[in-house]
Design a protein around this motif. Structure first.
Motif, PDB file in Angstrom:
ATOM      1  N   THR A  47     -39.158   9.654 -24.158  1.00 15.00           N
ATOM      2  CA  THR A  47     -40.124  10.140 -25.287  1.00 15.00           C
ATOM      3  C   THR A  47     -40.640  11.240 -25.212  1.00 15.00           C
ATOM      4  N   ASP A 159     -36.126   7.445 -31.898  1.00 18.44           N
ATOM      5  CA  ASP A 159     -36.440   6.756 -30.805  1.00 18.44           C
ATOM      6  C   ASP A 159     -36.436   5.243 -30.781  1.00 18.44           C
ATOM      7  N   GLU A 160     -35.662   4.615 -30.071  1.00 19.87           N
ATOM      8  CA  GLU A 160     -35.380   3.171 -29.946  1.00 19.87           C
ATOM      9  C   GLU A 160     -36.018   2.788 -31.276  1.00 19.87           C
TER      10      GLU A 160
HETATM   11 MG   LIG Z   1     -40.017   5.926 -25.035  1.00 12.51          MG
END
Ligand SMILES: [Mg+2]
Ligand SMILES: Nc1ncnc2c1ncn2[C@@H]1O[C@H](COP(=O)(O)OP(=O)(O)OP(=O)(O)O)[C@@H](O)[C@H]1O
Lengths: 249, 258
Positions: A47, A159-160
């Motif tokens: 992240t 992001d995921e």
């Molecule tokens: Mg993360």
């Protein structure tokens, strides 16, 4: 030769005034219309890396190049799909997509036209004027992906994106995303915890170590496109899965 | 909530009010309480009917004062909150004072305003205005600040600037807060208008109450109080209604089944 969608040169990030080194000299590229995944242990700094590419944070050292421009610390060069759908609850589904396009500089009329055209294509047109809370989690993520896909920025950061979904929905979403992306190629950088997801979707996988993160290996995924949902049956698939699994130990 | 549920929720209160009114009427009629201290409901009603034109004249003056003060205070609260929010340095200095001043009974400065500005409309308007200003400004400031961090991060990631963050995220986010501020302001607006009229006025329900009290016209005072309560509820209800019309994005709360 055209410039890469993304080029990172020796990215280092320290927190707590140098006492905590999170990223240590990351260099890699994402070619135009290439799908690259990053996989790494929890807390390895994925992240953080996205915050650096998005320009929300400045690297301690190193450079970020997007589409041949030095963009270190400057914003507005990426479109983004976070783990939580992050749709504005006070905007209709269509207005949420339009907002992303407007921020990126697309005029209102064009944004609205595109939003509706694409909502129709993914069979969500009937929800165009509904508020997001009436959609299921999977539907919200479809809208969130569409919003990123339609944005004109040269690089998509995911992001995921399916991390909060249940296993079954997650699988359906992977197939769905792959089908759309194969028809509408964009440069994508995806963070995921799922090795299968990375193998199914990407052209290349970057495996990170943790604390501080360095690149352990870059793996080129050898499967042809369009890919079959039954990819996991292939021996090659399981070999690669095994190898990444061992790298992450 | 279904119609039936609504009836079930309301009828015990209605019954209680009826019982109180009956006991009240009987105890005054039976001579337990002297009429000049506590007039009976029927004599209050009689008083209202007889004095209707005069009551209405005063009521409309109070409504005007309350509504103009409310609108002006709310508008100023909104604008000042936006300015404070957009200039962090000023906000840091002013915000704590705003919060503290919420606990000061602003109505107490009424007499001072009268000394400074005389007995005209202006000091009364300013009083209502100040009373309505604080809850709205504090609520808005909280609304601007209290945004979902996921949404904020998303907006920054896609390159939204400070103005876009404000107009597309912070401002719409503050709308629910705005209404809770407006409801507090609404419930104070009529009250502060009446208090302002007590301090010296030639019309309005507050003025009417002072006159009636000087003449020991208790029934008239009760009639005025009744109208003040009604007005207060009406202003509050109007704000609550507008809120329901404006905020349609929130998922329905509670166990309401379709
Ligand atoms: Mg993360
Ligand atoms: N602003 C900050 N100040 C100090 N430390 C930070 C900050 N932001 C992140 N970190 C640290 O950096 C490390 C990496 O965090 P990051 O959230 O990037 O990991 P991640 O790979 O995304 O993890 P996950 O897979 O759980 O999402 C963590 O140890 C975290 O505590």
């Amino acid at each position: 030769m055209t410039a890469s969608a993304l080029e990172l040169k020796g990215i280092r990030k320290d927190f707590d005034s140098g006492r905590k080194n999170v990223l240590n000299g990351l260099s890699f590229t994402v070619a135009e219309n290439e799908f690259v995944s990053i996989i790494g242990p929890s807390g390895s700094g994925k992240t953080t890396l996205f915050q650096l590419i998005g320009g929300l944070e400045k690297p301690t050292a190193g450079e970020v190049w997007i589409s041949g421009k030095l963009t270190t610390g400057s914003r507005g060069h990426v479109s983004y799909m976070p783990q939580q759908a992050s749709l504005m609850p006070w905007r209709s589904v269509s207005a949420n997509i339009e907002l992303a396009l407007e921020v990126a500089g697309v005029n209102r009329k064009e944004a609205s036209r595109q939003a509706r055209e694409w909502l129709d294509r993914i069979d969500l047109l009937e929800y165009a004027d509904s508020y997001p809370h009436v959609l299921s989690g999977g539907m919200q993520q479809r809208v969130s992906f569409l919003r990123a896909l339609l944005s004109p920025q040269p690089l998509m950061l995911l992001d995921e994106p399916f991390g909060a979904l249940d296993a079954l929905t997650r699988q359906q979403m992977q197939q769905w995303l792959m089908a759309i992306w194969e028809q509408n190629r964009r440069s994508v950088l995806l963070v995921t915890h799922s090795i299968e997801e990375a193998l199914l979707l990407s052209d290349r996988i970057i495996v990170l170590s943790s604390a501080p993160a360095v690149i352990l290996e870059e793996i080129t995924v050898p499967f042809d496109r369009p890919r079959s949902p039954q990819l996991w049956r292939e021996p090659r698939f399981n070999e690669l899965k095994q190898r990444i699994h061992e790298l992450l130990q | 909530m279904g119609n039936k549920g609504w009836h079930n929720a309301v009828w015990p209160s209605v019954l209680l009010i009826l019982v109180i009114l009956t006991v009240w009427q009987l105890s005054v009629d039976g001579g337990l309480v002297p009429e000049w201290q506590l007039p009976s409901p029927t004599s209050i009603l009689q008083e209202m009917i007889q004095g209707w034109p005069r009551l209405m004249l005063n009521t409309s003056a109070t409504i005007k004062l309350a509504l103009i003060g409310f609108a002006g205070g709310a508008l100023a609260g909104f604008i000042i909150a936006a300015i404070l929010h957009l200039i962090p340095f000023v906000r840091k200095a002013v915000y704590p004072l705003l919060v503290v001043s919420q606990n000061v009974p602003v109505i107490a400065i009424g007499p001072i305003l009268t000394i400074w500005l005389g007995y005209g409309v202006l000091p009364k308007l300013i009083l209502v205005w100040i009373v309505c200003f604080f809850p709205v400004s504090v609520a808005m400031l909280n609304g601007f600040k209290d945004t979902d961090p996921n949404l904020r991060n998303y907006m920054q990631m896609i390159g939204a600037g400070k103005w876009q963050l404000f107009s597309r995220l912070e401002l719409p986010n503050a709308v629910t807060h705005l209404f809770s501020g407006l409801k507090i302001a609404a419930s104070y607006a009529v009250l502060s208008a009446v208090v302002a009229e007590w301090l010296g006025a030639d019309k309005g329900l507050g003025h009417y109450m002072i006159l009636s009290s000087k003449g020991y016209e208790t029934a008239r005072m009760f009639a005025a109080v009744f109208l003040i309560v009604l007005l207060s509820l009406a202003v509050f209800g109007a704000v609550a209604l507008i809120e329901r019309l404006v905020i349609r994005w929130r998922p329905a709360k509670g166990g309401g089944r379709a």
